[in-house]
Design an enzyme around this catalytic site. Structure first.
Site, PDB file in Angstrom:
ATOM      1  N   LYS A 146       1.009  -2.100   2.974  1.00  0.00           N
ATOM      2  CA  LYS A 146       1.994  -2.321   2.004  1.00  0.00           C
ATOM      3  C   LYS A 146       1.422  -1.445   0.629  1.00  0.00           C
ATOM      4  O   LYS A 146       2.345  -0.735  -0.174  1.00  0.00           O
ATOM      5  CB  LYS A 146       1.340  -3.879   1.540  1.00  0.00           C
ATOM      6  CG  LYS A 146       2.280  -4.469   0.513  1.00  0.00           C
ATOM      7  CD  LYS A 146       2.029  -5.918   0.409  1.00  0.00           C
ATOM      8  CE  LYS A 146       0.805  -6.216   0.278  1.00  0.00           C
ATOM      9  NZ  LYS A 146      -0.083  -6.416   1.222  1.00  0.00           N
TER      10      LYS A 146
ATOM     11  N   THR B 165       0.267   1.449   0.831  1.00  0.00           N
ATOM     12  CA  THR B 165       0.584   2.813   1.115  1.00  0.00           C
ATOM     13  C   THR B 165       2.028   2.994   0.871  1.00  0.00           C
ATOM     14  O   THR B 165       2.541   3.970   0.214  1.00  0.00           O
ATOM     15  CB  THR B 165       0.057   3.180   2.639  1.00  0.00           C
ATOM     16  OG1 THR B 165      -1.099   3.085   2.716  1.00  0.00           O
ATOM     17  CG2 THR B 165       0.673   4.689   3.215  1.00  0.00           C
TER      18      THR B 165
ATOM     19  N   ARG C 100      -2.829  -3.527  -7.511  1.00  0.00           N
ATOM     20  CA  ARG C 100      -4.221  -3.999  -7.665  1.00  0.00           C
ATOM     21  C   ARG C 100      -5.427  -3.254  -7.465  1.00  0.00           C
ATOM     22  O   ARG C 100      -5.342  -2.314  -6.722  1.00  0.00           O
ATOM     23  CB  ARG C 100      -4.362  -5.557  -6.939  1.00  0.00           C
ATOM     24  CG  ARG C 100      -3.197  -6.395  -7.227  1.00  0.00           C
ATOM     25  CD  ARG C 100      -2.973  -7.422  -5.931  1.00  0.00           C
ATOM     26  NE  ARG C 100      -2.608  -6.551  -4.764  1.00  0.00           N
ATOM     27  CZ  ARG C 100      -3.091  -6.961  -3.470  1.00  0.00           C
ATOM     28  NH1 ARG C 100      -3.857  -8.005  -3.236  1.00  0.00           N
ATOM     29  NH2 ARG C 100      -2.818  -5.947  -2.483  1.00  0.00           N
TER      30      ARG C 100
ATOM     31  N   LYS D 268     -11.887  -4.612   5.897  1.00  0.00           N
ATOM     32  CA  LYS D 268     -10.842  -3.877   5.665  1.00  0.00           C
ATOM     33  C   LYS D 268     -11.153  -2.408   5.263  1.00  0.00           C
ATOM     34  O   LYS D 268     -10.363  -1.594   5.784  1.00  0.00           O
ATOM     35  CB  LYS D 268      -9.887  -4.355   4.440  1.00  0.00           C
ATOM     36  CG  LYS D 268      -8.582  -3.891   4.198  1.00  0.00           C
ATOM     37  CD  LYS D 268      -7.841  -4.465   3.152  1.00  0.00           C
ATOM     38  CE  LYS D 268      -6.629  -4.070   2.897  1.00  0.00           C
ATOM     39  NZ  LYS D 268      -5.936  -4.499   1.756  1.00  0.00           N
TER      40      LYS D 268
ATOM     41  N   ALA E 111      -4.472 -12.775  -2.702  1.00  0.00           N
ATOM     42  CA  ALA E 111      -3.560 -13.782  -2.334  1.00  0.00           C
ATOM     43  C   ALA E 111      -3.596 -15.052  -1.414  1.00  0.00           C
ATOM     44  O   ALA E 111      -2.571 -15.918  -1.295  1.00  0.00           O
ATOM     45  CB  ALA E 111      -2.022 -12.887  -2.204  1.00  0.00           C
TER      46      ALA E 111
ATOM     47  N   PHE F 194      -1.565  -9.684   0.654  1.00  0.00           N
ATOM     48  CA  PHE F 194      -0.944 -10.256   1.796  1.00  0.00           C
ATOM     49  C   PHE F 194       0.493 -10.227   2.162  1.00  0.00           C
ATOM     50  O   PHE F 194       1.364  -9.453   1.749  1.00  0.00           O
ATOM     51  CB  PHE F 194      -1.547 -11.476   2.031  1.00  0.00           C
ATOM     52  CG  PHE F 194      -3.060 -11.428   2.134  1.00  0.00           C
ATOM     53  CD1 PHE F 194      -3.810 -10.408   3.041  1.00  0.00           C
ATOM     54  CD2 PHE F 194      -4.124 -12.003   1.446  1.00  0.00           C
ATOM     55  CE1 PHE F 194      -4.972 -10.259   3.430  1.00  0.00           C
ATOM     56  CE2 PHE F 194      -5.431 -11.897   1.383  1.00  0.00           C
ATOM     57  CZ  PHE F 194      -6.097 -10.858   2.476  1.00  0.00           C
TER      58      PHE F 194
ATOM     59  N   PHE G  81       4.892   4.685  12.758  1.00  0.00           N
ATOM     60  CA  PHE G  81       3.840   5.280  13.606  1.00  0.00           C
ATOM     61  C   PHE G  81       4.162   6.245  14.426  1.00  0.00           C
ATOM     62  O   PHE G  81       5.504   6.105  15.182  1.00  0.00           O
ATOM     63  CB  PHE G  81       2.870   4.108  14.224  1.00  0.00           C
ATOM     64  CG  PHE G  81       1.865   3.238  13.011  1.00  0.00           C
ATOM     65  CD1 PHE G  81       0.687   3.691  13.234  1.00  0.00           C
ATOM     66  CD2 PHE G  81       2.597   2.587  12.206  1.00  0.00           C
ATOM     67  CE1 PHE G  81      -0.112   2.911  12.485  1.00  0.00           C
ATOM     68  CE2 PHE G  81       1.707   2.006  11.291  1.00  0.00           C
ATOM     69  CZ  PHE G  81       0.381   2.193  11.504  1.00  0.00           C
TER      70      PHE G  81
ATOM     71  N   TRP H 208       2.664   7.894   5.094  1.00  0.00           N
ATOM     72  CA  TRP H 208       1.662   8.061   5.287  1.00  0.00           C
ATOM     73  C   TRP H 208       1.268   9.541   5.830  1.00  0.00           C
ATOM     74  O   TRP H 208       0.263  10.296   5.384  1.00  0.00           O
ATOM     75  CB  TRP H 208       0.891   7.063   6.494  1.00  0.00           C
ATOM     76  CG  TRP H 208      -0.651   7.286   6.733  1.00  0.00           C
ATOM     77  CD1 TRP H 208      -1.485   6.265   6.376  1.00  0.00           C
ATOM     78  CD2 TRP H 208      -1.160   8.389   7.526  1.00  0.00           C
ATOM     79  NE1 TRP H 208      -2.785   6.780   6.811  1.00  0.00           N
ATOM     80  CE2 TRP H 208      -2.497   8.017   7.440  1.00  0.00           C
ATOM     81  CE3 TRP H 208      -0.756   9.363   8.359  1.00  0.00           C
ATOM     82  CZ2 TRP H 208      -3.673   8.632   8.338  1.00  0.00           C
ATOM     83  CZ3 TRP H 208      -1.728  10.051   8.937  1.00  0.00           C
ATOM     84  CH2 TRP H 208      -3.060   9.710   8.880  1.00  0.00           C
TER      85      TRP H 208
END
Length: 559
Positions: free
Chosen positions: A74, A76, A97, A108, A276, A304, A385, A413
Site C-alpha cells: 500500500k 509502495t 503515516r 513487518k 488502523a 491495513f 510481481f 517497486w
C-alpha cells in the site's frame, strides 16, 4: 538499472536533494522550514494558515485488500503513484503515516515503501525520525504520572483506582507490559494498583495529535481526555488534573508536519501513525491539509485493509475535518488473492486460476464498499510481481470490469514512477467521475446502531453481538453524553470478521464487541472486538535480530 538486494540498499544508493529544494516543489519557502539535518524538516503551521483561502487539490485515498503474509504494498503504491502522477505532468505530493518502532523491530520491518518507490531517508523515518512518537509517549506518560501523583497526594477528586482507564505507553512490541501491578514498595512508592501499557501508536494522544486542527484545538482535545472515573461514577479528565498545558508544551513541535522526499525527489509529508486495527489509522489532518494546498493531487494512505483504515479515514477523519476524497485506489496482488483462495504462502508463485478466482471476492467486497457504500470513484491497483501470469492478471481485470471498476497494473517497486504512469492516468480519470460521497452511518444513531451499521454494511456480517459488559458500557457512555460520537472499531486486520482465520469474504458470522470505551479527546468511541490487543508482542524471530550498524554508522537489515 543496477540490481540491489534490499529496500535499504536501494534507498542508500540514491542521492537525495536538500530538503529546501524539495520544499520549493511544494511551494514552501525555506523560511517556513525547521530543518532536522539536510533531508528532513518540519513545516511551520503558519504556512498552512496563510493559504486557508486557496483552493485544495484533489484528494486520492490509497487502501488495500485484507492483508496477508504475501504483502500488498500500500505504501509502495502510494509513493509510486505520486511519482507516476508527476511523470505524466501532474503536480502531486504524497502524505503518509510515520512507521512505529513496534513493527520495525517486530514482524513487518521498515514501512517507508519498497523497491524504487520509497520515501527517504528511510533509516531515519523508520527509527527516531524527528522525535514525534517520543513526544507523544512523553505526553502520555506525563498524564499517567500526574494521575497517580494526584491519588498519592490525597486524591481530592475522588478517583477510584479500580476505574482508571488511562495506560502508560511505549513505542515497542512488549507483551510483558500488557497487564502489570505498580506502585509497590510501601507508602512512599505510590498507590498499588493494576496498570498496563499500550503501544504509543495506540495512545489516544496519537489520535488527538492526528485529528487536531491546530495548537489551540490540540490543547482543548488533550483537556477532554478521560483518564478514569470517580467513586461516584463521574468521568475524570486531563483538564481536571491540570495536565493539558504541560502536555501541549511537549507536543507543540510534534504537531508540525514533517517534510521529506521520495527517491525521485517528490515532496512527501510523513506525519502521525496510529494503527488502523487498534486506532483510526490515518496520518495527521494537518499533513493532509498541507498536501492539498501544496499540489493539484494529494495522495494519502490509510492503514491495513479498506474495512479498517479506509472506513475510519472516511467515517472519522473526513467527517471531522470536512475532507472529501476525489477517488479511492484499492491495492491488491495476485499472490495475496491466491492466499485468500487457500494457497499456502510457499506456493503463491505457481499459477493457480482456481484459487485466484476463489480469493477474488475479498477484493470485490472492498471495492464494492468503496463504490456502493461510500459512493466514491474507485480504481484497483494490481501491485505486480514477476511471478504473475498473463492469465492471472487477465482474470483480476475482468472480474473488476464486471463490477464496473478499472484495474490497472502497477510496477512501481521495480520501476518507480515510470511503473506507475498507467495507474496515474487511470486515477486522474477517476477523479473526474461522479462523486456522491456519503458516510456508512450517521452519528445521530445510537451506539448499538452505529456498530450494527459498520458490521453489516462494511464487514458484511449478520450483525453485532455485545457482551453484557459492553452493553453496560454503552449505557454508561450514553448517560454521560458520549453516544453522539463516531465509532473506531478495534478489530483484527486479517479478516472482514473478528476471527483472523476467516479469509476471503466470509459470511454467516456476527462480530462480538467485548468493550466500548470513550476517547473524548480524539472525539470517538473505541469498540474492541474479538481478541484484539492494544499492545502487540514480538514474533519468535523478531526483525530486530537482523538489524545492525557498521563502524561508519551505515544501517543494514532494515527491510
Amino acid at each position: 538499472m543496477k540490481e540491489y538486494k534490499s529496500d535499504i540498499e536501494i534507498a542508500q544508493s540514491v542521492e537525495k536533494e536538500p530538503i529546501f529544494e524539495v520544499a520549493k516543489k511544494a511551494g514552501i519557502d525555506e523560511k517556513y522550514l525547521e530543518q532536522y539535518g539536510r533531508y528532513k524538516a518540519k513545516v511551520e503551521l503558519s504556512w498552512l494558515k496563510e493559504r486557508e483561502k486557496e483552493p485544495d487539490g484533489k484528494l486520492i485515498l490509497v487502501t488495500a485488500i485484507t492483508p496477508t503474509p504475501a504483502g500488498e504494498g500500500k505504501t509502495t503504491t502510494s509513493v509510486g503513484l505520486t511519482d507516476g502522477l508527476r511523470k505524466i505532468g501532474k503536480n502531486a505530493v504524497v502524505a503518509l503515516r510515520e512507521p512505529s518502532l513496534g513493527p520495525v523491530f517486530g514482524i513487518k520491518g521498515g514501512a517507508a515503501g519498497g523497491g524504487w518507490a520509497q520515501v527517504v531517508p528511510m533509516e531515519d523515518i523508520n527509527l527516531h525520525f524527528t522525535g514525534d512518537f517520543h513526544a507523544i509517549g512523553a505526553a502520555n506518560n506525563l498524564l499517567a504520572a500526574m494521575l497517580d501523583n494526584h491519588i498519592q497526594q490525597g486524591n481530592t477528586l475522588g478517583i477510584d483506582p479500580k476505574q482508571i482507564t488511562w495506560k502508560r505507553a511505549v513505542d515497542m512490541n512488549d507483551r510483558q507490559l500488557r497487564k502489570i501491578v505498580d506502585g509497590l514498595g510501601g507508602r512512599l512508592q505510590g498507590v498499588p494498583r493494576e496498570d498496563g501499557f499500550d503501544i504509543t501508536v495506540a495512545s489516544e494522544i496519537m489520535a488527538v495529535l492526528c485529528l487536531s486542527a491546530g495548537l489551540s484545538d490540540l490543547k482543548a482535545r488533550l483537556g477532554r481526555i478521560v483518564v478514569g472515573y470517580t467513586y461516584d461514577g463521574a468521568p475524570v479528565t486531563a483538564h481536571d488534573l491540570k495536565a493539558e498545558g504541560a502536555m501541549t508544551a511537549l507536543l507543540k513541535d510534534a504537531l508540525k508536519p514533517n517534510l521529506v522526499q521520495t527517491l525521485e525527489g517528490t515532496p512527501a509529508f510523513v506525519h502521525g501513525g496510529p494503527f488502523a486495527n487498534i486506532a483510526h489509522g490515518c496520518n495527521s489532518v494537518l499533513a493532509t491539509r498541507m498536501a492539498l494546498k501544496a499540489a493539484d493531487y494529494a495522495v494519502t494512505e490509510a492503514g491495513f485493509a479498506a474495512d479498517l483504515g479506509a472506513e475510519k479515514f472516511l467515517d472519522i477523519k473526513c467527517r471531522m475535518a470536512g475532507l472529501r476524497p476525489s477517488a479511492v485506489v484499492v491495492v491488491a496482488t495476485v499472490r495475496a488473492l491466491k492466499y485468500h483462495g487457500g494457497v499456502p504462502k510457499d506456493q503463491l508463485s505457481v499459477e493457480n486460476l482456481e484459487a485466484l478466482k476463489k480469493g477474488m471476492p475479498n477484493l470485490l467486497q472492498h471495492v464494492n464498499n468503496m463504490k456502493n457504500v461510500y459512493h466514491l470513484p474507485c480504481v484497483v491497483a494490481i501491485n505486480a510481481f514477476p511471478t504473475d501470469t498473463e492469465e492471472e492478471l487477465r482474470l483480476v481485470k475482468s472480474e473488476c470490469e464486471a463490477l464496473g471498476v478499472h484495474a490497472e497494473e502497477s510496477d512501481v517497486w521495480a520501476k518507480g514512477g515510470e511503473g506507475g504512469m498507467a495507474l496515474a492516468e487511470r486515477v486522474v480519470a477517476a477523479c473526474g467521475e461522479k462523486n456522491d460521497f456519503t458516510f456508512s452511518y450517521e452519528t445521530e444513531l445510537s451506539i448499538e446502531e452505529k456498530l450494527e451499521a459498520i458490521c453489516r454494511r462494511i464487514y458484511h456480517a449478520d450483525g453485532v453481538n455485545l457482551t453484557p459488559a459492553a452493553a453496560k458500557q454503552c449505557e454508561r457512555l450514553k448517560s454521560l453524553g458520549f453516544d453522539g460520537l463516531p465509532v473506531c472499531m478495534a478489530k483484527t486486520q486479517y479478516s472482514f470478521s473478528d476471527d483472523p482465520a476467516l479469509l476471503g469474504a466470509p459470511s454467516g458470522f456476527t462480530v462480538t464487541v467485548r468493550e466500548v470505551r470513550v476517547s473524548a479527546g480524539a472525539g470517538f468511541l473505541v469498540a474492541l472486538t474479538g481478541e484484539i490487543m492494544t499492545m502487540p508482542g514480538l514474533p519468535k524471530v523478531p526483525a530486530a535480530e537482523k538489524i545492525d550498524v557498521d563502524e561508519n554508522g551505515v544501517i543494514t537489515g532494515l527491510f
